[in-house]
Design a protein around this motif. Sequence first.
Motif, PDB file in Angstrom:
ATOM      1  N   GLN A  44     -67.868  76.264 -15.004  1.00  0.00           N
ATOM      2  CA  GLN A  44     -69.010  75.351 -15.077  1.00  0.00           C
ATOM      3  C   GLN A  44     -68.574  73.929 -14.778  1.00  0.00           C
ATOM      4  N   SER A  51     -69.897  71.273 -15.716  1.00  0.00           N
ATOM      5  CA  SER A  51     -70.037  70.373 -16.865  1.00  0.00           C
ATOM      6  C   SER A  51     -68.750  70.293 -17.684  1.00  0.00           C
ATOM      7  N   TYR A  52     -67.938  71.358 -17.678  1.00  0.00           N
ATOM      8  CA  TYR A  52     -66.649  71.275 -18.377  1.00  0.00           C
ATOM      9  C   TYR A  52     -65.782  70.181 -17.768  1.00  0.00           C
ATOM     10  N   GLU A  79     -66.874  67.636 -15.989  1.00  0.00           N
ATOM     11  CA  GLU A  79     -67.516  66.337 -16.197  1.00  0.00           C
ATOM     12  C   GLU A  79     -67.243  65.815 -17.598  1.00  0.00           C
ATOM     13  N   VAL A  80     -67.411  66.698 -18.583  1.00  0.00           N
ATOM     14  CA  VAL A  80     -67.143  66.273 -19.955  1.00  0.00           C
ATOM     15  C   VAL A  80     -65.691  65.831 -20.096  1.00  0.00           C
ATOM     16  N   SER A  81     -64.775  66.602 -19.505  1.00  0.00           N
ATOM     17  CA  SER A  81     -63.361  66.247 -19.648  1.00  0.00           C
ATOM     18  C   SER A  81     -63.079  64.895 -18.996  1.00  0.00           C
ATOM     19  N   ALA A  88     -54.918  66.866 -15.824  1.00  0.00           N
ATOM     20  CA  ALA A  88     -55.477  67.415 -17.062  1.00  0.00           C
ATOM     21  C   ALA A  88     -56.680  68.292 -16.754  1.00  0.00           C
ATOM     22  N   GLU A 115     -55.776  71.659 -18.190  1.00  0.00           N
ATOM     23  CA  GLU A 115     -56.382  71.738 -19.518  1.00  0.00           C
ATOM     24  C   GLU A 115     -57.791  72.317 -19.471  1.00  0.00           C
ATOM     25  N   VAL A 116     -58.422  72.281 -18.313  1.00  0.00           N
ATOM     26  CA  VAL A 116     -59.788  72.806 -18.216  1.00  0.00           C
ATOM     27  C   VAL A 116     -59.849  73.996 -17.252  1.00  0.00           C
ATOM     28  N   PRO A 151     -57.299  77.262 -18.187  1.00  0.00           N
ATOM     29  CA  PRO A 151     -57.729  78.086 -19.324  1.00  0.00           C
ATOM     30  C   PRO A 151     -59.110  78.716 -19.130  1.00  0.00           C
ATOM     31  N   ALA A 152     -60.013  77.993 -18.455  1.00  0.00           N
ATOM     32  CA  ALA A 152     -61.345  78.558 -18.243  1.00  0.00           C
ATOM     33  C   ALA A 152     -61.284  79.750 -17.293  1.00  0.00           C
ATOM     34  N   LEU A 167     -57.836  85.200 -27.196  1.00  0.00           N
ATOM     35  CA  LEU A 167     -58.385  85.405 -28.529  1.00  0.00           C
ATOM     36  C   LEU A 167     -59.824  84.923 -28.611  1.00  0.00           C
ATOM     37  N   TRP A 168     -60.096  83.834 -27.864  1.00  0.00           N
ATOM     38  CA  TRP A 168     -61.412  83.209 -27.930  1.00  0.00           C
ATOM     39  C   TRP A 168     -62.458  84.028 -27.219  1.00  0.00           C
ATOM     40  N   LYS A 170     -63.805  87.907 -26.267  1.00  0.00           N
ATOM     41  CA  LYS A 170     -63.561  89.298 -26.619  1.00  0.00           C
ATOM     42  C   LYS A 170     -63.928  90.244 -25.489  1.00  0.00           C
ATOM     43  N   LEU A 180     -70.148  59.391 -13.328  1.00  0.00           N
ATOM     44  CA  LEU A 180     -70.046  60.710 -12.695  1.00  0.00           C
ATOM     45  C   LEU A 180     -70.609  60.696 -11.281  1.00  0.00           C
ATOM     46  N   PHE A 209     -73.753  66.254 -23.671  1.00  0.00           N
ATOM     47  CA  PHE A 209     -74.797  66.974 -22.941  1.00  0.00           C
ATOM     48  C   PHE A 209     -75.742  67.717 -23.885  1.00  0.00           C
ATOM     49  N   PHE A 250     -65.292  73.422 -25.137  1.00  0.00           N
ATOM     50  CA  PHE A 250     -64.426  74.332 -24.393  1.00  0.00           C
ATOM     51  C   PHE A 250     -64.255  75.607 -25.207  1.00  0.00           C
ATOM     52  N   PRO A 251     -64.732  76.745 -24.694  1.00  0.00           N
ATOM     53  CA  PRO A 251     -64.735  77.953 -25.517  1.00  0.00           C
ATOM     54  C   PRO A 251     -63.335  78.475 -25.856  1.00  0.00           C
ATOM     55  N   TRP A 252     -62.323  78.031 -25.092  1.00  0.00           N
ATOM     56  CA  TRP A 252     -60.975  78.538 -25.343  1.00  0.00           C
ATOM     57  C   TRP A 252     -60.235  77.716 -26.402  1.00  0.00           C
ATOM     58  N   PHE A 279     -59.273  66.964 -27.874  1.00  0.00           N
ATOM     59  CA  PHE A 279     -59.030  67.071 -26.422  1.00  0.00           C
ATOM     60  C   PHE A 279     -58.814  65.718 -25.736  1.00  0.00           C
ATOM     61  N   TYR A 301     -63.846  79.071 -33.554  1.00  0.00           N
ATOM     62  CA  TYR A 301     -64.123  78.911 -32.130  1.00  0.00           C
ATOM     63  C   TYR A 301     -65.611  78.642 -31.928  1.00  0.00           C
TER      64      TYR A 301
END
Lengths: 324, 259
Positions: free
Chosen positions: A216, A218-219, A221-223, A232, A236-237, A240-241, A316-317, A319, B58, B84, B90-92, B101, B132
């Motif tokens: 996504q 937005s991940y 953008e937020v970062s 990063a 970092e985004v 892992p995503a 882990l996050w 399933k 942005l 937002f 971040f789900p992880w 972060f 989480y």
Amino acid sequence: MNTNAKSKTTDLIKEVLPCVSIVFTLLLQLMIPDSASHPQADAHYFTYVLWISLVVWALIFILSFFRQNVRKKLIYKGYFIAGAILFLNIVNLLTVKSALLPVLYFPSLDRIFGVLITDRQLILKCLLYSIRLLSVGFLSGAVIGIISGIAIGFSKTVSYWLMPVVRVLGPIPSTAWIPLVLVCFPSAVSASTFLIAVAVWFPTTIMTSSGISNVQNSYFEVSRTLGAGKLAQIFEVGVPAAMPHMFLGLFNGTCSSFITLVTAEMIGAKYGIGWYVNWQKELLAYANVYAGLIVIAVVFSILITLLFKVRDKVLLWQKGVIKW
Amino acid sequence: MVGELSIKGVTKRFRREGEEDVIALNGVNLNIKAGSFVSLIGPSGCGKSTLLRLIAGLSDADEGELQLDGKKIVGTSYERGLVFQNPTLFPWLNIQDNVAFGLKVRHIHRQNKSLVKEYIKLVGLEGFEKSYPHQLSGGMCQRASLARSLVGKPKVLLLDEPLGALDAFTRMNMQDELLRIWKEENMTMIMVTHDVDEAIYLSDKVIVMSPRPAKIEQVIDIEMGRPRARSNPDFLQYRSKILKILNFGGNVEDISYYI
């Protein structure tokens, strides 16, 4: 009888069934004489296997009265274990007991299990050779695949130049490279390593890059509003995503690496489990072929299980992307 | 106090293949005082989210300039935090790592470990540090993402319909939380919302925007003390005033009576 008592009885049946199946097989194995047209094994190894499994399952059965989790597992697996042993029983009847199947291609279970014991040193040596080849090939393919996947996912230039190459070269089964590889590489080992690496590299690259492009926006953008720079954002985004996709690629890569391994070992390898199976086939020693296949099946499924254990730890996050 | 925004003649167009450009913002001028709470309200297509994205850095303006404390805004920065509508945690990462972060990517995490704890406490998520995001409710996730943006001490916090996805009660609760945090942190907050009541309840200034071409219709100063009662006559007056600007006032004068 009420339903509760009824389900208790079925549970008990499920628990006892493996032992019953083993005893039944053992009785047939001991009582029916072997067919004269089968070559004799140097010992009744299948009988030993049955005795050992009878002891093991009897112990588990006893343990299940004290441990609730063992009991649950035993009840769940009961039918399957009993069925698997019934299958061996039928195979045994069709081969050594009646010689209904062609004797040359379907050797007795006594001889197959016998090979695992008498030929164990050679098989172990072959296995170690294979695992060495597999781990070097797999690791280099996976590392390069992840790197190229990340590069394609994040850089438009890399994607422009590399993506078409990946698209064209990737789907070629890596074993089709054998003629070329034999010319280009100095030794059979390096050639086979390369083939395995290619087999892992392709799915890993594709899945990693598609995983990253599916993240996504937005991940990112937020970062950025949190102060993340380009690096990063990637590590970092993006990475892992994209991890679930990456593991999917690694899983596909592992499967094709097994195929490639067995084929690659046919091109002038000195040892190796694929080489062993092939060589024994040429000698028409089918008992050894089956023994080799059993070893391959067990070892490869252990490796796959290991990969999934790692994945479950890392993810882990999240399933179950794919169930195993 | 820091966090003063000035927006001068900002125009933003979106190019479309083979069609006329869409004007997302048309010559917007706006000054936002440091430490104030401002709401942007208006129907969809009025450019309020576009304006927020421009402030966040942005996207870039086609004409005009945006300044924060007299410095031109170029690109994103932790000085302008963004929350937002979807929490986009971040789900992880667990809640604690999500909140940390920004500090981590700026390599100032080690000396600020207590800060993470402090902000998790501020948004009322103590005890959920190791959870989480998928294990938490929408409201809790939104709190966590608020903490994640706050912990870096931004000068301006931009909120893009942060409470839009929450149910009515959680929403009113979160509005009070937001006010409490705003008072404690002394920062400028700019919020995009669809909800007139929410805008009046929270803001010093409500900026009403209108679409086609997207521009600022009117700026309304809300001169009421806090806490504000939603049933207060002044509140209702502001409400009908804003609704009227947005053409939802209803034609009260036109009603004729039959005898």
